[in-house]
Design a protein around this motif. Structure first.
Motif, PDB file in Angstrom:
ATOM      1  N   GLY A   3       9.929  -8.263 -17.063  1.00 41.45           N
ATOM      2  CA  GLY A   3      10.161  -6.861 -16.715  1.00 41.45           C
ATOM      3  C   GLY A   3       9.091  -5.965 -17.317  1.00 41.45           C
ATOM      4  O   GLY A   3       8.338  -6.372 -18.213  1.00 41.45           O
ATOM      5  N   SER A   4       9.050  -4.753 -16.809  1.00 35.82           N
ATOM      6  CA  SER A   4       8.061  -3.784 -17.280  1.00 35.82           C
ATOM      7  C   SER A   4       8.302  -3.438 -18.750  1.00 35.82           C
ATOM      8  O   SER A   4       9.407  -3.061 -19.137  1.00 35.82           O
ATOM      9  CB  SER A   4       8.179  -2.519 -16.418  1.00 35.82           C
ATOM     10  OG  SER A   4       7.337  -1.521 -16.901  1.00 35.82           O
ATOM     11  N   SER A  89       4.087  -0.605 -11.677  1.00 38.11           N
ATOM     12  CA  SER A  89       5.282   0.213 -11.892  1.00 38.11           C
ATOM     13  C   SER A  89       4.872   1.658 -12.123  1.00 38.11           C
ATOM     14  O   SER A  89       4.021   1.922 -12.972  1.00 38.11           O
ATOM     15  CB  SER A  89       6.043  -0.325 -13.113  1.00 38.11           C
ATOM     16  OG  SER A  89       7.009   0.602 -13.523  1.00 38.11           O
ATOM     17  N   GLU A 114       6.998  -1.171  -8.128  1.00 36.65           N
ATOM     18  CA  GLU A 114       8.343  -0.877  -8.624  1.00 36.65           C
ATOM     19  C   GLU A 114       8.357   0.583  -9.051  1.00 36.65           C
ATOM     20  O   GLU A 114       7.506   1.011  -9.833  1.00 36.65           O
ATOM     21  CB  GLU A 114       8.686  -1.791  -9.805  1.00 36.65           C
ATOM     22  CG  GLU A 114      10.117  -1.606 -10.283  1.00 36.65           C
ATOM     23  CD  GLU A 114      10.479  -2.603 -11.390  1.00 36.65           C
ATOM     24  OE1 GLU A 114      10.810  -3.744 -11.069  1.00 36.65           O
ATOM     25  OE2 GLU A 114      10.418  -2.218 -12.565  1.00 36.65           O
ATOM     26  N   VAL A 199      16.137   0.051 -29.572  1.00 36.96           N
ATOM     27  CA  VAL A 199      15.099  -0.071 -28.547  1.00 36.96           C
ATOM     28  C   VAL A 199      15.371  -1.295 -27.681  1.00 36.96           C
ATOM     29  O   VAL A 199      15.153  -1.271 -26.470  1.00 36.96           O
ATOM     30  CB  VAL A 199      13.705  -0.151 -29.210  1.00 36.96           C
ATOM     31  CG1 VAL A 199      12.618  -0.398 -28.179  1.00 36.96           C
ATOM     32  CG2 VAL A 199      13.420   1.128 -29.988  1.00 36.96           C
ATOM     33  N   SER A 201      17.805  -4.410 -26.063  1.00 41.13           N
ATOM     34  CA  SER A 201      19.180  -4.625 -25.599  1.00 41.13           C
ATOM     35  C   SER A 201      19.828  -5.745 -26.407  1.00 41.13           C
ATOM     36  O   SER A 201      19.154  -6.487 -27.138  1.00 41.13           O
ATOM     37  CB  SER A 201      19.177  -5.004 -24.115  1.00 41.13           C
ATOM     38  OG  SER A 201      18.620  -6.298 -23.939  1.00 41.13           O
ATOM     39  N   SER A 227      18.577  -6.679 -14.259  1.00 39.09           N
ATOM     40  CA  SER A 227      17.839  -6.339 -15.476  1.00 39.09           C
ATOM     41  C   SER A 227      18.825  -5.799 -16.497  1.00 39.09           C
ATOM     42  O   SER A 227      19.770  -5.104 -16.137  1.00 39.09           O
ATOM     43  CB  SER A 227      16.773  -5.283 -15.160  1.00 39.09           C
ATOM     44  OG  SER A 227      16.314  -4.678 -16.355  1.00 39.09           O
ATOM     45  N   TYR A 254      10.446  -9.831 -26.354  1.00 36.94           N
ATOM     46  CA  TYR A 254       9.967  -9.186 -27.599  1.00 36.94           C
ATOM     47  C   TYR A 254      10.454  -9.984 -28.799  1.00 36.94           C
ATOM     48  O   TYR A 254       9.746 -10.184 -29.774  1.00 36.94           O
ATOM     49  CB  TYR A 254      10.514  -7.758 -27.714  1.00 36.94           C
ATOM     50  CG  TYR A 254       9.647  -6.708 -27.051  1.00 36.94           C
ATOM     51  CD1 TYR A 254       8.522  -6.196 -27.694  1.00 36.94           C
ATOM     52  CD2 TYR A 254       9.953  -6.223 -25.785  1.00 36.94           C
ATOM     53  CE1 TYR A 254       7.735  -5.221 -27.099  1.00 36.94           C
ATOM     54  CE2 TYR A 254       9.169  -5.250 -25.177  1.00 36.94           C
ATOM     55  CZ  TYR A 254       8.059  -4.758 -25.845  1.00 36.94           C
ATOM     56  OH  TYR A 254       7.278  -3.808 -25.257  1.00 36.94           O
TER      57      TYR A 254
HETATM   58  C1  LIG Z   1       9.618  -1.478 -25.562  1.00 39.55           C
HETATM   59  C2  LIG Z   1      10.062  -1.358 -24.132  1.00 39.55           C
HETATM   60  C3  LIG Z   1       9.243  -0.716 -23.208  1.00 39.55           C
HETATM   61  C4  LIG Z   1       9.670  -0.556 -21.887  1.00 39.55           C
HETATM   62  N1  LIG Z   1       8.860   0.077 -20.985  1.00 39.55           N
HETATM   63  C5  LIG Z   1       9.272   0.201 -19.695  1.00 39.55           C
HETATM   64  C6  LIG Z   1       8.448   0.820 -18.722  1.00 39.55           C
HETATM   65  O1  LIG Z   1       7.324   1.257 -18.983  1.00 39.55           O
HETATM   66  N2  LIG Z   1       8.916   0.920 -17.459  1.00 39.55           N
HETATM   67  C7  LIG Z   1      10.150   0.448 -17.085  1.00 39.55           C
HETATM   68  O2  LIG Z   1      10.528   0.563 -15.908  1.00 39.55           O
HETATM   69  N3  LIG Z   1      10.959  -0.149 -17.982  1.00 39.55           N
HETATM   70  C8  LIG Z   1      10.545  -0.283 -19.260  1.00 39.55           C
HETATM   71  N4  LIG Z   1      11.357  -0.893 -20.172  1.00 39.55           N
HETATM   72  C9  LIG Z   1      12.698  -1.347 -19.747  1.00 39.55           C
HETATM   73  C10 LIG Z   1      12.707  -2.842 -19.419  1.00 39.55           C
HETATM   74  O3  LIG Z   1      11.866  -3.151 -18.331  1.00 39.55           O
HETATM   75  C11 LIG Z   1      14.112  -3.326 -19.077  1.00 39.55           C
HETATM   76  O4  LIG Z   1      14.557  -2.732 -17.885  1.00 39.55           O
HETATM   77  C12 LIG Z   1      15.115  -3.003 -20.183  1.00 39.55           C
HETATM   78  O5  LIG Z   1      14.575  -3.234 -21.466  1.00 39.55           O
HETATM   79  C13 LIG Z   1      16.369  -3.859 -20.017  1.00 39.55           C
HETATM   80  O6  LIG Z   1      16.064  -5.236 -19.975  1.00 39.55           O
HETATM   81  P1  LIG Z   1      16.226  -6.186 -21.263  1.00 39.55           P
HETATM   82  O7  LIG Z   1      17.642  -6.181 -21.651  1.00 39.55           O
HETATM   83  O8  LIG Z   1      15.721  -7.537 -20.803  1.00 39.55           O
HETATM   84  O9  LIG Z   1      15.354  -5.605 -22.324  1.00 39.55           O
HETATM   85  C14 LIG Z   1      10.943  -1.076 -21.497  1.00 39.55           C
HETATM   86  C15 LIG Z   1      11.732  -1.750 -22.439  1.00 39.55           C
HETATM   87  C16 LIG Z   1      11.309  -1.894 -23.741  1.00 39.55           C
HETATM   88  C17 LIG Z   1      12.193  -2.628 -24.708  1.00 39.55           C
END
Ligand SMILES: Cc1cc2nc3c(=O)[nH]c(=O)nc-3n(C[C@H](O)[C@H](O)[C@H](O)COP(=O)(O)O)c2cc1C
Length: 308
Positions: A3-4, A89, A114, A199, A201, A227, A254
């Motif tokens: 993901g982004s 994105s 996206e 920060v 999830s 997501s 991360y």
């Molecule tokens: C440090 C960080 C930076 C992120 N930057 C973006 C971003 O630039 N654009 C975006 O659409 N989502 C961004 N996200 C959100 C993630 O793509 C994702 O949708 C969100 O963290 C939930 O997924 P997860 O539970 O796998 O982390 C970011 C997430 C984190 C933790």
């Protein structure tokens, strides 16, 4: 899919994610807001130094151009390094900007776009209809401007979420990502200051997108991508069973590094083997609300039974 996030903002990191087995990479978003703020800062600095900058020219031809060319270079570098789809994105604030941005990203080689689109519904003067209309207005402009598939990554902040997801799926987008997770405020009670809250999830956050993927599967006209809260292979399997076409991960990468994608895939393959599935389509959506033998479970919201 990766993901982004900050993990997808350099060609080296993207290469590592692809090597680990990511099926597609969503680049870190390019933020129109960031460009505008930087522009305002530079104008203030220039003014303080007594330098006159022609506002429009400077913003349009220098600053915006620089940010965009950095981003288009990232797309080109990533495309040269990996075979899997590279998805750009964008997060823009003003609808006319989205269109120009998207076209340039497509021209740079992005396989899809996206839209990281979210207007926090905190403007009390705007009705829910007006709020929702903003999403459709942008999508209409974009689908007319680019030929690559467009995915829309949304939040769950809609007054009638099910209907909104269904209507958005009919708007011309190829996929809906359920759901984005945002930067949120917390309060430092000693310093009496606002600070960032968690920060990353947690695995428990899987529940919300799982419910909505399960409810909406087979009721939409585009792919659904899960997501938030996917930290292990079991979570990947659950989302596919609920009906997701693909899943995105960020926080777990991360915490555990790009190699974690390999672990997720191993769990998935092992489980498929044990259940005699040879392809994802053998079981995708098997546990969606429509296919499930207990559809009411997806809509149960009260803990009545547990407390009585
Ligand atoms: C440090 C960080 C930076 C992120 N930057 C973006 C971003 O630039 N654009 C975006 O659409 N989502 C961004 N996200 C959100 C993630 O793509 C994702 O949708 C969100 O963290 C939930 O997924 P997860 O539970 O796998 O982390 C970011 C997430 C984190 C933790």
């Amino acid at each position: 899919m990766a993901g982004s996030s900050g993990l997808t903002k350099s060609a080296e990191k993207i290469e590592a994610l692809a090597k680990a087995g990511a099926g597609a990479i969503v680049l870190k978003s390019i933020f129109e807001e960031e460009i505008v703020f930087e522009h305002e800062d530079i104008l203030k600095e220039a003014e303080a130094a007594g330098v006159h900058l022609e506002q429009f020219d400077y913003y349009d031809f220098h600053l915006k151009g620089k940010k965009l060319s950095e981003y288009t270079s990232l797309i080109q570098e990533a495309k040269a390094k990996v075979q899997v789809p590279v998805i750009a994105s964008i997060n823009c604030v003003y609808s006319h900007e989205w269109v120009a941005f998207a076209r340039q990203l497509q021209d740079a080689g992005a396989d899809a776009i996206e839209l990281n689109m979210f207007f926090l519904p905190s403007d009390f003067s705007r009705s829910s209809q007006e709020q929702e209309h903003m999403y459709f207005a942008v999508i209409e402009k974009l689908t007319g401007a680019v030929s690559v598939p467009i995915a829309l990554k949304i939040s769950h902040y809609f007054s009638n979420l099910g209907q909104m997801i269904q209507r958005l799926s009919q708007s011309g987008v190829a996929g809906l990502v359920l759901f984005n997770r945002f930067f949120s405020p917390d309060i430092d009670i000693e310093k009496l200051a606002i600070k960032p809250s968690f920060v990353f999830s947690t695995p428990a956050e899987l529940a919300m997108p799982l419910r909505w993927i399960g409810i909406m599967a087979n009721k939409v006209s585009c792919d659904l991508i899960a997501s938030t809260g996917i930290h292990d292979g079991e979570a990947v399997i659950k989302q596919l069973l609920a009906g997701a076409k693909a899943v995105q991960v960020a926080s777990s990468l991360y915490k555990k590094g790009p190699e974690h994608i390999g672990t997720l895939l191993d769990t998935l393959r092992d489980w498929m083997g044990r259940h005699n599935y040879t392809s994802l389509s053998d079981f995708r959506g098997k546990m969606s609300q429509e296919a499930s033998s207990n559809p009411a479970a997806y809509e149960r919201v009260q803990f009545m039974k547990y407390f009585s």
